[in-house]
Design a protein around this motif. Structure first.
Motif, PDB file in Angstrom:
ATOM      1  N   ARG A   1      18.240 -72.265  52.013  1.00  0.00           N
ATOM      2  CA  ARG A   1      17.555 -71.774  50.813  1.00  0.00           C
ATOM      3  C   ARG A   1      16.425 -72.682  50.342  1.00  0.00           C
ATOM      4  O   ARG A   1      15.402 -72.202  49.891  1.00  0.00           O
ATOM      5  N   ARG A   2      16.578 -74.007  50.407  1.00  0.00           N
ATOM      6  CA  ARG A   2      15.495 -74.879  49.946  1.00  0.00           C
ATOM      7  C   ARG A   2      14.274 -74.724  50.850  1.00  0.00           C
ATOM      8  O   ARG A   2      13.145 -74.607  50.365  1.00  0.00           O
ATOM      9  N   HIS A   3      14.494 -74.705  52.140  1.00  0.00           N
ATOM     10  CA  HIS A   3      13.388 -74.537  53.083  1.00  0.00           C
ATOM     11  C   HIS A   3      12.711 -73.180  52.863  1.00  0.00           C
ATOM     12  O   HIS A   3      11.477 -73.085  52.852  1.00  0.00           O
TER      13      HIS A   3
ATOM     14  N   GLY B   1      24.363 -64.976  46.347  1.00  0.00           N
ATOM     15  CA  GLY B   1      24.659 -66.234  47.023  1.00  0.00           C
ATOM     16  C   GLY B   1      24.821 -67.397  46.057  1.00  0.00           C
ATOM     17  O   GLY B   1      25.037 -68.532  46.478  1.00  0.00           O
ATOM     18  N   ARG B   2      24.712 -67.087  44.751  1.00  0.00           N
ATOM     19  CA  ARG B   2      24.853 -68.096  43.702  1.00  0.00           C
ATOM     20  C   ARG B   2      23.939 -69.293  43.970  1.00  0.00           C
ATOM     21  O   ARG B   2      24.342 -70.443  43.925  1.00  0.00           O
TER      22      ARG B   2
ATOM     23  N   ALA C   1      23.505 -70.566  33.291  1.00  0.00           N
ATOM     24  CA  ALA C   1      24.463 -70.092  32.287  1.00  0.00           C
ATOM     25  C   ALA C   1      24.324 -68.592  32.064  1.00  0.00           C
ATOM     26  O   ALA C   1      25.313 -67.861  31.999  1.00  0.00           O
ATOM     27  N   VAL C   2      23.088 -68.117  31.953  1.00  0.00           N
ATOM     28  CA  VAL C   2      22.858 -66.688  31.732  1.00  0.00           C
ATOM     29  C   VAL C   2      23.157 -65.897  33.010  1.00  0.00           C
ATOM     30  O   VAL C   2      23.776 -64.831  32.962  1.00  0.00           O
ATOM     31  N   LEU C   3      22.734 -66.429  34.148  1.00  0.00           N
ATOM     32  CA  LEU C   3      23.014 -65.759  35.422  1.00  0.00           C
ATOM     33  C   LEU C   3      24.518 -65.634  35.647  1.00  0.00           C
ATOM     34  O   LEU C   3      24.995 -64.632  36.178  1.00  0.00           O
TER      35      LEU C   3
ATOM     36  N   ASP D   1      23.676 -61.550  34.072  1.00  0.00           N
ATOM     37  CA  ASP D   1      22.399 -61.057  33.566  1.00  0.00           C
ATOM     38  C   ASP D   1      21.262 -61.680  34.365  1.00  0.00           C
ATOM     39  O   ASP D   1      20.706 -62.713  33.986  1.00  0.00           O
ATOM     40  N   LEU D   2      20.910 -61.050  35.467  1.00  0.00           N
ATOM     41  CA  LEU D   2      19.880 -61.579  36.365  1.00  0.00           C
ATOM     42  C   LEU D   2      18.527 -61.664  35.680  1.00  0.00           C
ATOM     43  O   LEU D   2      17.875 -62.713  35.682  1.00  0.00           O
ATOM     44  N   VAL D   3      18.081 -60.575  35.095  1.00  0.00           N
ATOM     45  CA  VAL D   3      16.758 -60.548  34.476  1.00  0.00           C
ATOM     46  C   VAL D   3      16.717 -61.475  33.266  1.00  0.00           C
ATOM     47  O   VAL D   3      15.765 -62.235  33.096  1.00  0.00           O
TER      48      VAL D   3
END
Length: 123
Positions: A41-43, A68-69, A97-99, A103-105
């Motif tokens: 993911r970082r790459h 995938g958190r 915290a919100v995710l 609540d994605l958006v």
């Protein structure tokens, strides 16, 4: 096979408005990617950031893979002057915290606007 996330029209508008607001307030370029990484993911998030081309030096990319958190914030060298790693960690913690509530958006909008607040205070 990777599954891409689809936002509703209203959700997409909310995200775009947060990105535009952040750009107006800071003079930086803000971008977001919602979905799974292809590879590490970082790459992957660094490659997305580099794909911003001429804007990459002054850009902030927020990568969110809710399933995938995973959450990454990538800043270009110029953007990093106003958003050092410590400031990005604060925004990432608030976003997480919100995710975590599903609540994605809301998480993305919260994070982008917090990054803009932090950058505008340091400018």
């Amino acid at each position: 096979m990777t599954e891409m996330l689809t936002l509703t029209s209203t959700q997409g508008d909310d995200v775009r408005e947060a990105l535009r607001t952040a750009e107006r307030r800071t003079g930086l370029r803000f971008a977001a990617y919602l979905g799974p990484a292809i590879g590490p993911r970082r790459h992957f998030s660094e490659r997305l950031h580099a794909a911003l081309g001429a804007d990459a030096d002054r850009a902030v990319l927020v990568f969110v893979d809710q399933r995938g958190r995973a959450l990454e914030i990538v800043t270009g060298p110029l953007a990093r002057r106003w958003l050092p790693d410590a400031e990005c960690r604060v925004a990432a913690t608030s976003m997480a915290a919100v995710l975590g509530l599903g609540d994605l958006v809301g998480g993305l909008v919260t994070g982008v606007l917090l990054l803009a607040d932090q950058a505008s205070r340091r400018r």
